[in-house]
Design an enzyme around this catalytic site. Structure first.
Site, PDB file in Angstrom:
ATOM      1  N   HIS A  75     -26.531   5.461  55.150  1.00 21.61           N
ATOM      2  CA  HIS A  75     -27.177   6.700  55.593  1.00 21.61           C
ATOM      3  C   HIS A  75     -28.674   6.483  55.726  1.00 21.61           C
ATOM      4  CE1 HIS A  75     -28.618   7.683  51.459  1.00 21.61           C
ATOM      5  NE2 HIS A  75     -27.425   7.318  51.046  1.00 21.61           N
ATOM      6  N   ASP A  77     -31.007   8.983  55.546  1.00 20.84           N
ATOM      7  CA  ASP A  77     -31.834   9.975  54.864  1.00 20.84           C
ATOM      8  C   ASP A  77     -32.095   9.589  53.410  1.00 20.84           C
ATOM      9  OD1 ASP A  77     -28.991  10.537  54.557  1.00 20.84           O
ATOM     10  OD2 ASP A  77     -29.572  12.350  53.470  1.00 20.84           O
ATOM     11  N   ASP A 107     -31.724   3.294  47.514  1.00 18.77           N
ATOM     12  CA  ASP A 107     -30.754   4.280  48.030  1.00 18.77           C
ATOM     13  C   ASP A 107     -31.221   4.847  49.355  1.00 18.77           C
ATOM     14  OD1 ASP A 107     -28.669   6.085  48.232  1.00 18.77           O
ATOM     15  OD2 ASP A 107     -29.539   7.511  46.818  1.00 18.77           O
ATOM     16  N   GLU A 140     -26.673  12.497  54.488  1.00 12.65           N
ATOM     17  CA  GLU A 140     -25.673  12.176  53.475  1.00 12.65           C
ATOM     18  C   GLU A 140     -26.022  12.819  52.145  1.00 12.65           C
ATOM     19  OE1 GLU A 140     -24.007   9.801  50.074  1.00 12.65           O
ATOM     20  OE2 GLU A 140     -26.100  10.186  50.621  1.00 12.65           O
ATOM     21  N   GLU A 141     -27.324  12.894  51.855  1.00 21.39           N
ATOM     22  CA  GLU A 141     -27.760  13.320  50.531  1.00 21.39           C
ATOM     23  C   GLU A 141     -27.493  14.802  50.241  1.00 21.39           C
ATOM     24  OE1 GLU A 141     -28.455  11.462  48.231  1.00 21.39           O
ATOM     25  OE2 GLU A 141     -29.500   9.653  48.891  1.00 21.39           O
ATOM     26  N   GLU A 168     -23.904   1.456  49.533  1.00 27.25           N
ATOM     27  CA  GLU A 168     -24.601   2.139  48.438  1.00 27.25           C
ATOM     28  C   GLU A 168     -24.916   1.135  47.328  1.00 27.25           C
ATOM     29  OE1 GLU A 168     -25.716   5.161  48.173  1.00 27.25           O
ATOM     30  OE2 GLU A 168     -24.602   6.410  49.598  1.00 27.25           O
ATOM     31  N   HIS A 358     -33.251   8.514  43.455  1.00 27.05           N
ATOM     32  CA  HIS A 358     -33.629   9.921  43.306  1.00 27.05           C
ATOM     33  C   HIS A 358     -34.739  10.122  42.280  1.00 27.05           C
ATOM     34  CE1 HIS A 358     -29.433  11.426  44.894  1.00 27.05           C
ATOM     35  NE2 HIS A 358     -29.902  10.370  45.558  1.00 27.05           N
TER      36      HIS A 358
END
Length: 386
Positions: A75, A77, A107, A140-141, A168, A358
């Protein structure tokens, strides 16, 4: 634009990090850059728009047009950085103390950079027997919402493949399963009244707290009598409340309260019976209270992933990673959607660590990035043999 052949994996990651593709925002500039990079290699590129303007998925292929290629997927984003105590610019790759800092470094723009190196490696081979496919999604997030349009497009086009690697960050361990997720909202309606005589109203926060107790009861049932899989750190499905909003002033009986909760479900566990139980309990609570009304709405859902241990594709990936057995992870990916839409085996495997994701000062190690390159190049090598 600098030729793709002149960029190292670190250079590519630096370019990718500089695009602030925070979820729920546009990613068009990043997709433009990646598409130009891939077209310069001779890739066949297909851009699939999302629901919102300026958001795109990108699907690219290198090699013959056969049904037995391999998909590398990621992904585009990243999660927001607001309110986090970063010590570097999150959108400028910064090397310090042997670490590469930047939002998305683990990530999962680190793997995106590896994918582009894999594309260059595939393009350098004169006789690939099967194609390499690259799938880049958006948003995706926020619950794997962007990839659906790309997968629907692939289904319409009759796409087939040997398997898919979702990159991932797993520390380059081969992962064959993860839980699915359902996010939902409970909206409790009551009747406002002066707090001097609360019996004249119907307290929506009271309704909400009763519904929270129902969720806690269902969680206990899932733990004690539900499906179990000891391959997972938490070997049962879970339910938990994450947000509550209600009330406007202390001296007003609240007439509205919203509860948001999520389920993290083992692969194969159907959320419908749990939602039915919640609705049954909501009806019971409303029957006991005049003026009460409760609505339950699903906000987002994606399936778990379960690639059978006997999958030939899984074992091919494990031969590259050196794993004796596949792992399971607690966090979700787009893998279950690729499996459901396309009916192909999916393995989650990529460089970096989810423990850094994150957070402020997210990073990837240079040696992890290089290990990711070696991994994807070995995946490309699989395309030279049956």
């Amino acid at each position: 634009m600098t030729s793709p052949s002149d960029l190292s994996v670190r250079d590519i990651l630096e370019r990718l990090i500089a695009f602030p593709t925070v979820c729920r925002t546009e990613n068009a500039e990043l997709i433009d850059w990646m598409e130009a990079f891939l077209r310069d290699l001779g890739a066949r590129c297909h851009r699939v728009p999302g629901r919102e303007a300026g958001r795109f998925n990108l699907f690219a292929s290198i090699g013959p047009d056969t049904p037995d290629g391999i998909v590398l997927s990621a992904h585009s984003d990243v999660v927001p950085v607001e309110g986090q105590p970063w010590t570097t610019d999150p959108f400028a790759l910064t090397e310090r103390d042997g670490k590469l800092y930047g939002r998305g470094s683990s990530d999962m723009k680190g793997f995106v950079a590896c994918m582009l190196v894999a594309a260059r490696y595939a393009a350098s081979k004169s006789e690939l027997r099967a194609p390499l496919h690259l799938a880049i999604s958006h948003d995706e997030e926020i619950g794997c919402v962007g990839v659906h349009s790309m997968l629907r497009d692939l289904v319409v086009r009759g796409f087939q493949a040997r398997g898919c690697v979702i990159g991932e960050p797993t520390g380059l361990r081969a992962v064959s399963g993860h839980k699915g997720k359902l996010a939902a909202r409970i909206v409790c309606h009551g009747l406002a009244a002066h707090s001097a005589n609360p019996a004249r109203g119907c307290n929506a926060i009271g309704l909400a707290t009763d519904m929270v107790k129902v969720i806690e009861l269902l969680q206990e049932e899932l733990k004690e009598t539900g499906a179990h899989d000891d391959h997972y750190e938490v070997p049962f499905s879970t339910m938990q409340v994450g947000l509550i909003r209600g009330g406007v002033a202390l001296n007003i009986v609240p007439d509205l309260c919203e509860v948001q909760f999520e389920m993290r479900l083992l692969p194969g566990v159907d959320p419908k019976p749990l939602l039915d139980r919640l609705r049954l309990e909501a009806d019971r609570l409303c029957a006991e209270r005049p003026h009460a009304r409760i609505e339950i709405e699903t906000l987002n859902t994606y399936p778990g992933l379960h690639t059978p241990d006997g999958s030939a594709f899984l074992h091919e990936i494990m031969r590259i990673t050196g794993d004796n057995a596949p792992s399971r992870i607690g966090f979700g990916t787009e893998g279950g959607l690729f499996s459901e839409y396309l009916d192909i085996p999916v393995v989650v495997c990529g460089p970096g660590s989810i423990d850094r994701a994150h957070k402020a000062d997210e990073f990837i190690l240079p040696e992890e990035l290089q290990a990711g390159v070696r991994f994807v190049e070995q995946v490309v090598d699989m395309l030279e043999r049956p």
